[in-house]
Design a protein around this motif. Structure first.
Motif, PDB file in Angstrom:
ATOM      1  N   HIS D 104       0.805  -1.215   0.000  1.00 33.93           N
ATOM      2  CA  HIS D 104       0.000   0.000   0.000  1.00 33.93           C
ATOM      3  C   HIS D 104       0.842   1.270   0.000  1.00 33.93           C
ATOM      4  O   HIS D 104       0.338   2.357  -0.305  1.00 33.93           O
ATOM      5  CB  HIS D 104      -1.002  -0.005   1.161  1.00 33.93           C
ATOM      6  CG  HIS D 104      -2.343   0.545   0.767  1.00 33.93           C
ATOM      7  ND1 HIS D 104      -3.521   0.180   1.373  1.00 33.93           N
ATOM      8  CD2 HIS D 104      -2.691   1.426  -0.211  1.00 33.93           C
ATOM      9  CE1 HIS D 104      -4.522   0.832   0.806  1.00 33.93           C
ATOM     10  NE2 HIS D 104      -4.052   1.594  -0.163  1.00 33.93           N
ATOM     11  N   ASP D 127     -10.277  -1.109   2.821  1.00 35.10           N
ATOM     12  CA  ASP D 127      -9.124  -1.553   3.608  1.00 35.10           C
ATOM     13  C   ASP D 127      -9.615  -2.025   4.979  1.00 35.10           C
ATOM     14  O   ASP D 127     -10.588  -1.504   5.524  1.00 35.10           O
ATOM     15  CB  ASP D 127      -8.152  -0.360   3.797  1.00 35.10           C
ATOM     16  CG  ASP D 127      -6.706  -0.776   4.034  1.00 35.10           C
ATOM     17  OD1 ASP D 127      -6.484  -1.880   4.583  1.00 35.10           O
ATOM     18  OD2 ASP D 127      -5.807   0.001   3.668  1.00 35.10           O
ATOM     19  N   ASP D 131      -4.199   2.834   7.759  1.00 37.67           N
ATOM     20  CA  ASP D 131      -2.971   3.267   7.069  1.00 37.67           C
ATOM     21  C   ASP D 131      -2.686   4.742   7.310  1.00 37.67           C
ATOM     22  O   ASP D 131      -2.292   5.485   6.410  1.00 37.67           O
ATOM     23  CB  ASP D 131      -3.061   2.982   5.556  1.00 37.67           C
ATOM     24  CG  ASP D 131      -2.992   1.498   5.245  1.00 37.67           C
ATOM     25  OD1 ASP D 131      -2.815   0.694   6.172  1.00 37.67           O
ATOM     26  OD2 ASP D 131      -3.144   1.136   4.069  1.00 37.67           O
ATOM     27  N   ASN D 142       4.067   0.621   4.343  1.00 37.33           N
ATOM     28  CA  ASN D 142       2.731   0.267   3.872  1.00 37.33           C
ATOM     29  C   ASN D 142       1.641   0.568   4.899  1.00 37.33           C
ATOM     30  O   ASN D 142       0.479   0.281   4.652  1.00 37.33           O
ATOM     31  CB  ASN D 142       2.669  -1.199   3.402  1.00 37.33           C
ATOM     32  CG  ASN D 142       2.830  -2.188   4.543  1.00 37.33           C
ATOM     33  OD1 ASN D 142       3.423  -1.855   5.576  1.00 37.33           O
ATOM     34  ND2 ASN D 142       2.320  -3.391   4.350  1.00 37.33           N
ATOM     35  N   ASP D 219      -7.247  -2.047  -1.092  1.00 36.25           N
ATOM     36  CA  ASP D 219      -6.366  -2.973  -0.382  1.00 36.25           C
ATOM     37  C   ASP D 219      -7.172  -4.266  -0.227  1.00 36.25           C
ATOM     38  O   ASP D 219      -8.203  -4.297   0.449  1.00 36.25           O
ATOM     39  CB  ASP D 219      -6.014  -2.376   0.984  1.00 36.25           C
ATOM     40  CG  ASP D 219      -5.104  -3.266   1.805  1.00 36.25           C
ATOM     41  OD1 ASP D 219      -5.111  -4.493   1.587  1.00 36.25           O
ATOM     42  OD2 ASP D 219      -4.398  -2.738   2.687  1.00 36.25           O
TER      43      ASP D 219
HETATM   44 CA   LIG Z   1      -3.692  -0.768   3.484  1.00 40.11          CA
END
Ligand SMILES: [Ca+2]
Ligand SMILES: [Ca+2]
Ligand SMILES: [Ca+2]
Ligand SMILES: [Ca+2]
Ligand SMILES: [Ca+2]
Ligand SMILES: [Ca+2]
Ligand SMILES: [Ca+2]
Ligand SMILES: [Ca+2]
Ligand SMILES: [Ca+2]
Ligand SMILES: [Ca+2]
Ligand SMILES: [Ca+2]
Ligand SMILES: [Ca+2]
Lengths: 291, 291, 291, 291, 291, 291
Positions: D104, D127, D131, D142, D219
């Motif tokens: 990512h 996701d 993140d 990531n 993701d």
């Molecule tokens: Ca991610």
């Protein structure tokens, strides 16, 4: 090549008997599945030995099947192995029993049954490990069979020869116990430096004066991990399969050799059944060099 | 190192040709995927042979690609191999064909095509198995190619030398058929006792009086399972990769050797492409010892 | 057998230090997981060397743990290895450092740290590859450590001996660079023809006149793929584990040997931890032959 | 269906661009191999969407290939992604970029490049994780791409909508950071209770007032482990592939959606390429519902 | 629960027949091993259906064994299937045949044999694919069985209902061929939107006016890859095993349903026999809902 | 999140206790390794539940470690579980024990210990199987725990509710035994038709009149094989992980629920620890919905 026993005949050659027990193992082991997988491996092999130009077609292996294990009572399972094998061997005095483990704990009841039907028994044990642990802590597990045989008076220590014992795989006290008991130990250094043939000549000479028959106990982890990837206790520093087969060819020709077990293969962790294939190959190599 | 044929040039060195066929195999085989995986393996190897201090950079391998197989007509697939290879070899008289199987059945059309373009052909077959089964039962499968070559008159039996034939992997009748036909057989016992170099010297001497060119048919299952874990018919008791490479180095130096196939690798059951890596290494070893 | 450092004591024997870094590798590598897996493998081994009848119980290995790596800054990770090892080695002048990689890139900061604390350092590198690539293209990766050591003046080329260099695994220019720099190269052909003991005797004799201490850099891919299936760059044509252990036994007895690293094992692609087991076995073999 | 860019044409439909980088990942990740495996998966799919009775034959995907990564300089690799994608997107204003990660971390340079060529960008991120970690500790890994985008001013927090965020997979501080920044978060509870269609309608409505174009950052670990077994961070409690495909069909019909990335698939740990197959299926589902 | 046929009795319930053929498959397939693995799976299941409180103990399945395949002649293998099944079905008019493939090519000879012994046959095919490819290119492979049945006049197109046909898994021309021939197609979109029960009610109603008996051809790849990981052609976007079992329960209750095959499971790539377990479960679910 | 018990404190929340025993299993099982793997899985999860916006940081789990098993005496191992858990639960009256198996046989000594410290105990058992086999044949194995509890008078049959019992996975006699004893059985059909919430409401209502506390015995094989691929007895037709988590959320809110075990996960056959990950997720879901 392998045919089930018909329930009546007297068997002259090899009698296969399965002891599918691996619950006594220290680490998780699927060695209980070995007898059935080794049998499958026979079906992918032929009876013809081109190296000796000899066909085993008319000397097929008689299969007495597996001893049924108890689900949760391990001493009872050991006892069933002992009772069953004692009975079969008594009924089949000419047969050479080849016992398929299971883990090495099954050699205790197996050899006890074998000894009951024979005079004095010598043992040639191929193994990376002594298997001379004490039984106070955990009973008869896969680290104790030869201790049990000595302590129960089935053999004296000097009737036992261990070949292939390896560095960093045994505790000193068990080596010392072996020495006290008169056990002969050939390490992997001995194998590398003297060679299999010489070690076995020494072994047979030494046993001849003390015993009437010889029993081979073959723990496949005596082999280097590259050649027996399916043993629970794989490791480096062991012998090649060529070394082992050289030894088997020689032992087969010795008439005192009257029984064998093959233990410690876990087919669930093996690579493409390499290790059970080798076990079946060992048995056929024994047969073809026998007669 | 490997470059596709440009469609025109005359090729001087090695010409790679793929025969991605394994439907004729007795057991399930993904050997049809070998040509493409062996090509990938080349891309992870360099051209430089440090042992000989020789760089193959300017002798790259010419790749003629794969013969396209028929989906359901196996005899037609064999025929396409024969037709295509006959055509290419005729157009490329200087080229040393290296054929990537596929299972061993592809050696029948491949060698037939090779023989068509040459005088008398001798074959040095590395194999655990005779591959001399009769074709009545199942047609031209992976157990019959050399029977087919003899029966179809492509070679006489005494033009065939088999090296590495193994115990418990062949039926007696096929050994006897081979003897009747004058096939020379060196078993694994011969390899262990005489060594590769001596066996090959004998083989070449013997062939020299009978044939004009030699073709190597390399069934990778001639190797012990520890060294070629990706063959469909793996087993113990075979040769090491060092034995094989010693043989290849020697054969490469013999000018009569004019063609080769490498068969019986199933990349779908291999471990980390070990067996296809070794196949690529064999080809480069051949090249570097050639010139 | 392995115990963590107490934070104070001066260490006399082996000091284990982990460099869990494999992001500099050319192909995907989980070698960063090796230090922790090798430590686990120690826990399945005993301290007793039956071949030498010697117990390592009282010479346990001191573990200094792993250097913490930076998530995305690779030069910083290399620098942390250098700084940490320099510090530890300075504090522990009697200790023999055994460094667990990681990929081979970690040998650059490791040997630089080692050299800082010693006089002139000779290196015996077991490897299929020269690792003499230039650093212009990709910085200090796992193909460059010995180039970096030479270019940075940590060693001169004639202080480096490479053993086990293999065909089709190196480009000619790096071999030529090595020759220009005076690097001694023993190929696998040399190993096959002269044997490990002879090569190492030559190596030690040669280094004795030039250096004060010797450091072993062991890239496990020097082994044939059958014996070290868990290296990122496995291939055929390498040495056996017996060859390697023979070498380790000999080097351990040479007092000039004062440090070692073991690199290039990716436990995520290994088979049943064979390769990390062998690494642990190598370290114990070194210890038992040391004293 | 996928054809390489010819180096000249203006591309109207989807432009595939690979960012084969996963060294910034917290745990070992082979996501760098995803672009090539996803391309292979396309080759096993047809162009025909029977559900919509629409053939994509004439709307093939243009493949701009992969950005070449630096071996050891991760920030340089991120920079190459940014530079290359900026260039391509500028040259191809009509193209809808579909970027294949990689981990990512590649969304940071990818979205930065995307934003440079567009007005205000809204992001719909599928996701399990926020993140939104800080970059002080490990740089742009990531776990940080959306933090980086906010901190660098590429987007404001209220331009980001996160869907599928999961229990026990995130630390509270990052949720709080997201709330402070105005990030909209829909958890898996929201997905279960409201359904994908309703959540996306809300999301689009909300973004419409703030941005000009929408970018999907997918993701794959937003899926339950049963449906995406090849993500590095698999776990239970995620959405089904049906949920995701329902969302993709809806988003494809929204003209504001102008770009997408698909990240965090590690083909080396996947089961039979299930996860890369699903990625390719997602892209085709997007295409067929687009026009 | 499964017992071999005694060679004489007339069979009332389910008759199992194996067609272990997968050489006609487009990609490498071990589906030939399915019949034996499905039989093993039965042995791990009980006869008791607690949901229906019904015990199948007295309605055991009669097993007619496998048709022996030719090694290299695929049309001959298809013919043997046809001949054998024709014979068995003629002898056993009361039996409901359940045929274990094999790949989908075996449905052509199987249904032809079935049709020979019945009046007009309707087919409900669960499949991701039409299997209506032409046979000019590759003969009767696993992509052609229903084309073959139509072209050979065994059924008319309007006797065929296909359920679960999936996006990006079929070429448009085959869909068009199906429409021309009057084949009814329910896509996965239909399954998602209308539900299995409704689709099957429509299907049965429609077939009732045209045929006398119904045959189910179950290609396990109709399932999503998460539920049938062992099919050669796994992919996303398919149905759940709950959907399928709902359908089977409904079809079992319809007396017109008189035969079934289950195809396209490759046990060599499955995970822990999930897919063959499900196949055995489907057969028992059929049985228990039958009576 | 999980911290070892300090040897003194009174524990308020969850107390983890491991029973690493799977030798009583009918088929080979590595469930003995589950406790240690589940603990590892906790370390990859965070404490924050975003769905409930609740952080478990200050309610960490206290880990009492594993009971040490006897190597070969299975009844002794069961007894150690009973003795140890009785002791711990007596010392920790406020603690909610969460017991990590092992196979299901460990629920017998675990629940016996639990019952000793509580008034009347009701059990909600999630399982595909009754586990009501008789103990004459094999002692207390993994098919007998609830039979043992009833026969030993620890509970009456009407204190037991079984949810998720599945077709073809149980013998009729055990279902009948359960009915005779007043056991409440909800099959998978009940789960599909009524839903988890309704079944659990009925279950709790029913138990409220009869017991003081409720214990959840969670055999993970109640899940469909797609969601729990690591159970020894995987199969189709089970519930989804969403179903299970819905149930856990509901049960956690019921104050009568005072204990739980999670059994029958074999990490050695799991795929990427999916099943142990789910077990850890279940425990955290329980905690977060508890308070
Ligand atoms: Ca991610
Ligand atoms: Ca032993
Ligand atoms: Ca042993
Ligand atoms: Ca052959
Ligand atoms: Ca062969
Ligand atoms: Ca190196
Ligand atoms: Ca190397
Ligand atoms: Ca994520
Ligand atoms: Ca089909
Ligand atoms: Ca299909
Ligand atoms: Ca249970
Ligand atoms: Ca169960």
């Amino acid at each position: 090549m392998v045919k089930p026993w018909d329930g009546e005949s007297k068997v002259g050659g090899i009698g296969l008997m399965g002891a599918p027990l691996s619950k006594p193992s220290i680490s998780l082991s699927g060695a209980s599945q070995s007898p059935s997988v080794i049998r499958q491996m026979f079906s992918s092999l032929s009876t013809y030995a081109i190296e000796e130009e000899k066909d085993l077609e008319n000397e097929r292996i008689t299969d007495f099947g597996d001893v049924e294990m108890h689900l949760t009572n391990i001493p009872e399972s050991h006892n069933r192995i002992y009772e069953t094998f004692t009975h079969v061997m008594k009924e089949q005095p000419e047969m050479v029993p080849v016992i398929l483990g299971g883990d090495h704990s099954i050699s205790y009841p197996s050899i006890k049954a074998f000894a009951e039907n024979k005079e004095r028994v010598g043992i040639i044990q191929f193994d990376a490990h002594h298997d001379l642990r004490n039984r106070e802590d955990g009973g008869t597990g896969n680290g104790t069979p030869f201790r049990a045989l000595i302590e129960e008076g089935v053999i004296r220590g000097d009737q036992l020869i261990q070949i292939g014992i390896r560095n960093f795989s045994n505790s000193r006290p068990y080596h010392e116990y072996g020495k006290e008991q008169g056990v002969t130990v050939f390490t992997m250094k001995d194998v590398r430096e003297q060679g299999m043939t010489e070690l076995l000549q020494k072994s047979i000479t030494q046993l001849k004066s003390k015993v009437d028959v010889i029993y081979i106990s073959l723990d496949m982890d005596v082999l280097d991990q590259a050649f027996a990837p399916g043993c629970p206790a794989i490791g480096p520093g062991g012998m090649t399969s060529d070394d082992l087969l050289e030894g088997i060819r020689m032992l087969a020709k010795e008439p005192m050799v009257q029984g064998m077990d093959i233990v410690e293969i876990d087919p669930t962790v093996d690579f493409r059944n390499m290790t059970t294939k080798l076990a079946a190959y060992v048995i056929l190599t024994f047969m073809v060099n026998r007669g």
